[in-house]
Design a protein around this motif. Structure first.
Motif, PDB file in Angstrom:
ATOM      1  N   LEU A   3      64.072 -39.875 -46.321  1.00 32.12           N
ATOM      2  CA  LEU A   3      63.517 -38.782 -47.124  1.00 32.12           C
ATOM      3  C   LEU A   3      63.221 -37.589 -46.222  1.00 32.12           C
ATOM      4  O   LEU A   3      62.592 -37.739 -45.179  1.00 32.12           O
ATOM      5  CB  LEU A   3      62.225 -39.283 -47.772  1.00 32.12           C
ATOM      6  CG  LEU A   3      61.387 -38.321 -48.587  1.00 32.12           C
ATOM      7  CD1 LEU A   3      62.076 -37.979 -49.895  1.00 32.12           C
ATOM      8  CD2 LEU A   3      60.024 -38.925 -48.875  1.00 32.12           C
ATOM      9  N   VAL A   4      63.692 -36.393 -46.610  1.00 36.59           N
ATOM     10  CA  VAL A   4      63.393 -35.209 -45.797  1.00 36.59           C
ATOM     11  C   VAL A   4      63.018 -34.024 -46.695  1.00 36.59           C
ATOM     12  O   VAL A   4      63.431 -33.939 -47.848  1.00 36.59           O
ATOM     13  CB  VAL A   4      64.604 -34.770 -44.921  1.00 36.59           C
ATOM     14  CG1 VAL A   4      64.847 -35.731 -43.781  1.00 36.59           C
ATOM     15  CG2 VAL A   4      65.851 -34.571 -45.755  1.00 36.59           C
ATOM     16  N   PRO A  21      53.976 -41.878 -56.358  1.00 33.47           N
ATOM     17  CA  PRO A  21      53.100 -43.034 -56.577  1.00 33.47           C
ATOM     18  C   PRO A  21      52.598 -43.644 -55.269  1.00 33.47           C
ATOM     19  O   PRO A  21      51.602 -44.363 -55.270  1.00 33.47           O
ATOM     20  CB  PRO A  21      53.974 -44.019 -57.354  1.00 33.47           C
ATOM     21  CG  PRO A  21      55.373 -43.546 -57.183  1.00 33.47           C
ATOM     22  CD  PRO A  21      55.316 -42.085 -56.906  1.00 33.47           C
ATOM     23  N   TYR A  22      53.265 -43.386 -54.149  1.00 33.74           N
ATOM     24  CA  TYR A  22      52.830 -43.919 -52.859  1.00 33.74           C
ATOM     25  C   TYR A  22      52.073 -42.892 -52.029  1.00 33.74           C
ATOM     26  O   TYR A  22      51.751 -43.157 -50.875  1.00 33.74           O
ATOM     27  CB  TYR A  22      54.043 -44.410 -52.055  1.00 33.74           C
ATOM     28  CG  TYR A  22      54.806 -45.511 -52.735  1.00 33.74           C
ATOM     29  CD1 TYR A  22      54.316 -46.823 -52.722  1.00 33.74           C
ATOM     30  CD2 TYR A  22      56.009 -45.264 -53.376  1.00 33.74           C
ATOM     31  CE1 TYR A  22      55.018 -47.842 -53.343  1.00 33.74           C
ATOM     32  CE2 TYR A  22      56.710 -46.269 -54.005  1.00 33.74           C
ATOM     33  CZ  TYR A  22      56.217 -47.567 -53.990  1.00 33.74           C
ATOM     34  OH  TYR A  22      56.906 -48.562 -54.602  1.00 33.74           O
ATOM     35  N   ASN A  23      51.854 -41.705 -52.574  1.00 36.87           N
ATOM     36  CA  ASN A  23      51.204 -40.630 -51.814  1.00 36.87           C
ATOM     37  C   ASN A  23      51.881 -40.370 -50.468  1.00 36.87           C
ATOM     38  O   ASN A  23      51.207 -40.180 -49.454  1.00 36.87           O
ATOM     39  CB  ASN A  23      49.719 -40.931 -51.590  1.00 36.87           C
ATOM     40  CG  ASN A  23      48.942 -40.795 -52.883  1.00 36.87           C
ATOM     41  OD1 ASN A  23      49.212 -39.876 -53.668  1.00 36.87           O
ATOM     42  ND2 ASN A  23      48.018 -41.697 -53.122  1.00 36.87           N
ATOM     43  N   ILE A  24      53.189 -40.393 -50.483  1.00 38.43           N
ATOM     44  CA  ILE A  24      53.926 -40.154 -49.236  1.00 38.43           C
ATOM     45  C   ILE A  24      53.765 -38.704 -48.776  1.00 38.43           C
ATOM     46  O   ILE A  24      53.684 -38.423 -47.592  1.00 38.43           O
ATOM     47  CB  ILE A  24      55.408 -40.537 -49.430  1.00 38.43           C
ATOM     48  CG1 ILE A  24      55.521 -42.067 -49.485  1.00 38.43           C
ATOM     49  CG2 ILE A  24      56.286 -39.965 -48.318  1.00 38.43           C
ATOM     50  CD1 ILE A  24      56.888 -42.589 -49.826  1.00 38.43           C
ATOM     51  N   PHE A  25      53.695 -37.788 -49.728  1.00 37.54           N
ATOM     52  CA  PHE A  25      53.541 -36.372 -49.360  1.00 37.54           C
ATOM     53  C   PHE A  25      52.067 -36.052 -49.178  1.00 37.54           C
ATOM     54  O   PHE A  25      51.260 -36.272 -50.082  1.00 37.54           O
ATOM     55  CB  PHE A  25      54.127 -35.464 -50.449  1.00 37.54           C
ATOM     56  CG  PHE A  25      55.585 -35.718 -50.713  1.00 37.54           C
ATOM     57  CD1 PHE A  25      56.571 -35.041 -50.007  1.00 37.54           C
ATOM     58  CD2 PHE A  25      55.975 -36.655 -51.671  1.00 37.54           C
ATOM     59  CE1 PHE A  25      57.911 -35.287 -50.253  1.00 37.54           C
ATOM     60  CE2 PHE A  25      57.313 -36.901 -51.920  1.00 37.54           C
ATOM     61  CZ  PHE A  25      58.289 -36.221 -51.206  1.00 37.54           C
ATOM     62  N   GLU A  40      53.382 -32.939 -45.075  1.00 37.04           N
ATOM     63  CA  GLU A  40      53.818 -33.933 -44.084  1.00 37.04           C
ATOM     64  C   GLU A  40      54.110 -35.244 -44.799  1.00 37.04           C
ATOM     65  O   GLU A  40      53.534 -35.532 -45.842  1.00 37.04           O
ATOM     66  CB  GLU A  40      52.704 -34.134 -43.048  1.00 37.04           C
ATOM     67  CG  GLU A  40      52.666 -32.992 -42.045  1.00 37.04           C
ATOM     68  CD  GLU A  40      51.298 -32.779 -41.428  1.00 37.04           C
ATOM     69  OE1 GLU A  40      50.452 -33.696 -41.506  1.00 37.04           O
ATOM     70  OE2 GLU A  40      51.086 -31.677 -40.882  1.00 37.04           O
ATOM     71  N   LEU A  41      55.013 -36.026 -44.213  1.00 33.38           N
ATOM     72  CA  LEU A  41      55.391 -37.294 -44.838  1.00 33.38           C
ATOM     73  C   LEU A  41      54.639 -38.438 -44.185  1.00 33.38           C
ATOM     74  O   LEU A  41      54.655 -38.596 -42.965  1.00 33.38           O
ATOM     75  CB  LEU A  41      56.897 -37.518 -44.707  1.00 33.38           C
ATOM     76  CG  LEU A  41      57.792 -36.439 -45.332  1.00 33.38           C
ATOM     77  CD1 LEU A  41      59.264 -36.771 -45.093  1.00 33.38           C
ATOM     78  CD2 LEU A  41      57.522 -36.303 -46.823  1.00 33.38           C
ATOM     79  N   ASP A  42      53.953 -39.222 -45.003  1.00 35.27           N
ATOM     80  CA  ASP A  42      53.221 -40.375 -44.501  1.00 35.27           C
ATOM     81  C   ASP A  42      54.052 -41.634 -44.755  1.00 35.27           C
ATOM     82  O   ASP A  42      54.230 -42.035 -45.901  1.00 35.27           O
ATOM     83  CB  ASP A  42      51.864 -40.444 -45.214  1.00 35.27           C
ATOM     84  CG  ASP A  42      51.094 -41.708 -44.862  1.00 35.27           C
ATOM     85  OD1 ASP A  42      51.373 -42.291 -43.790  1.00 35.27           O
ATOM     86  OD2 ASP A  42      50.224 -42.105 -45.662  1.00 35.27           O
ATOM     87  N   ARG A  43      54.551 -42.233 -43.743  1.00 41.26           N
ATOM     88  CA  ARG A  43      55.394 -43.444 -43.799  1.00 41.26           C
ATOM     89  C   ARG A  43      56.437 -43.371 -44.938  1.00 41.26           C
ATOM     90  O   ARG A  43      56.399 -44.153 -45.893  1.00 41.26           O
ATOM     91  CB  ARG A  43      54.515 -44.691 -43.977  1.00 41.26           C
ATOM     92  CG  ARG A  43      53.697 -45.025 -42.729  1.00 41.26           C
ATOM     93  CD  ARG A  43      52.586 -45.984 -43.028  1.00 41.26           C
ATOM     94  NE  ARG A  43      51.528 -45.339 -43.801  1.00 41.26           N
ATOM     95  CZ  ARG A  43      50.673 -45.999 -44.583  1.00 41.26           C
ATOM     96  NH1 ARG A  43      50.750 -47.296 -44.739  1.00 41.26           N
ATOM     97  NH2 ARG A  43      49.732 -45.333 -45.245  1.00 41.26           N
TER      98      ARG A  43
END
Ligand SMILES: Cc1ncc(C[n+]2csc(CCOP(=O)(O)OP(=O)(O)O)c2C)c(N)n1
Ligand code: SF4
Ligand code: SF4
Ligand code: SF4
Ligand SMILES: [Mg+2]
Lengths: 90, 266
Positions: A3-4, A21-25, A40-43
């Motif tokens: 993912l970018v 749903p995973y709060n990646i952003f 920023e991307l979290d995992r």
């Protein structure tokens, strides 16, 4: 798949931080070279599409990409790992 | 198989819309629906009037017509009658469609012309700096309603239904999956399909109406949208929607005779 966020397209609206749903952003904190605070991307490897798109041969979830008003969210193919030579010194 | 990337004009990006403007989201949902339909780039045409929303076809690879304010539907009618085999999609704004273009709108619905019309309703004239439109809700501050709007508004989805359209639905830029589905259903149905997409205009609307951030505008849409079925149940119980809330869902889906439908070989 990886993912970018495209640094040239993102305008930093943070809509993506609302929907995953995973709060990646996560809201970013630093200006990029265009003067935009890009999230920023979290995992990001947790993303459903990163994990399963190749298995199902279609985009899964994809809510962040649909809502991103600036077409900045993409998935790219990951470079295959290069085998490394390990030199062991005795 | 073509990907959705092929439908964007990457040489034109980033687009001119402000940070967080909902128009980009509606383009995404529309192109996603087009992909699901399997439409052909060379056989699809996007038509629009004037306004921020009406700039959308400029970012899509297909042929397009960026016409005059309020007249997109008149041009689209001409295209559909001259080239009935083309898939015609119109992008329009609340001002473009319901103020200056109001008459074209009701008559296109009445004629039930075979096309899909997507209205990005940001409840304001975005492009010209925030004048009130026929969709600016009561109490909202705009440059022409500095003390708060007082006029009743048009309910565009219900107006389309009453005027004869075969399909009418309303969703928001928050409800991306539902919006995409509604656009696709609209594209499948012969006749006039109207999809109202409530969008956020942080620059000309949000800024003056205590919705300063884009995320707060989306939260507003998420929290105030009421499913049509729920609203009907409430009505049956004699309860009214509280002010500021609005209905979302499918308003009508029917198969009246339509204009400009290509018949299969008989
Ligand atoms: C005949 C004519 N009258 C007025 C205008 C000025 N004008 C340009 S855009 C616009 C309003 C657009 O509002 P809307 O359709 O809601 O689009 P938005 O910018 O909000 O997406 C107006 C009044 C014009 N271009 N042409
Ligand atoms: S939704 Fe898109 S433009 Fe907005 S912050 Fe996220 S990546 Fe950037
Ligand atoms: S595709 Fe879904 S899970 Fe993956 S990052 Fe986007 S919103 Fe999150
Ligand atoms: S003025 Fe409003 S509608 Fe126009 S681009 Fe900016 S946010 Fe979008
Ligand atoms: Mg508008």
């Amino acid at each position: 798949m990886k993912l970018v966020i495209d640094q040239n397209l993102c305008k930093g609206c943070n809509l993506c931080t609302m929907v995953c749903p995973y709060n990646i952003f996560q809201e970013g904190s630093e200006l990029n070279k265009k003067g935009v605070v890009v999230p920023e991307l979290d995992r990001p490897e947790r993303c459903t599409n990163c994990r399963l798109a190749s298995l199902y041969q279609r985009r899964l979830c994809g809510v962040c990409q649909l809502i991103c008003p600036d077409q900045a969210i993409k998935w790219i193919e990951e470079e295959p790992y290069e085998s490394m030579k390990v030199v062991i010194e005795y | 198989m073509k990907s959705v990337e092929d439908w964007y004009r990457h040489d034109r990006m980033p687009h001119i819309f402000c940070t967080g403007c909902g128009n980009g989201t509606v383009i995404n949902c529309t192109l996603e629906a087009v992909m699901q339909m399997g439409w052909d780039i060379d056989n699809t045409i996007f038509i629009s009037g004037i306004g921020c929303s009406s700039r959308s076809p400029g970012y899509i690879t297909t042929d397009s017509l960026h016409t005059t304010h309020g007249r997109a539907l008149a041009f689209a009618t001409g295209v559909k009658l001259a080239k009935p085999e083309f898939d015609v999609v119109v992008f329009t704004g609340d001002g473009d469609l319901s103020a200056i273009g109001g008459n074209h709108f009701i008559h296109a619905c009445r004629r039930n012309i075979n096309m899909t019309v997507i209205c990005m309703n940001n409840m304001i004239y975005g492009m010209t700096g925030g004048q009130g439109s026929p969709c600016t809700p009561a109490g909202a501050i705009s440059t022409t309603t500095p003390y708060g709007a007082t006029e009743p508004v048009f309910d565009l989805a219900r107006l389309a239904e009453a005027s004869g359209a075969n399909y009418s639905a309303r969703w928001t830029a928050y409800h991306v999956k539902e919006l995409t589905k509604a656009i696709k259903v609209g594209m499948e149905i012969p006749g006039f399909s109207f999809i109202e997409a409530m969008t956020q205009c942080p620059t000309s609307y949000g800024r003056r109406n205590k919705l300063r951030t884009t995320t707060s505008m989306l939260e507003y849409m998420r929290d105030n949208a009421v499913l049509l079925n729920k609203a009907k149940r409430m009505e049956a119980e004699g309860r009214e929607l509280s002010p500021g809330r609005f209905t979302v869902g499918e308003f009508v889906k029917r198969f009246r005779p339509a204009l400009g439908v290509v018949k299969d070989e008989e």
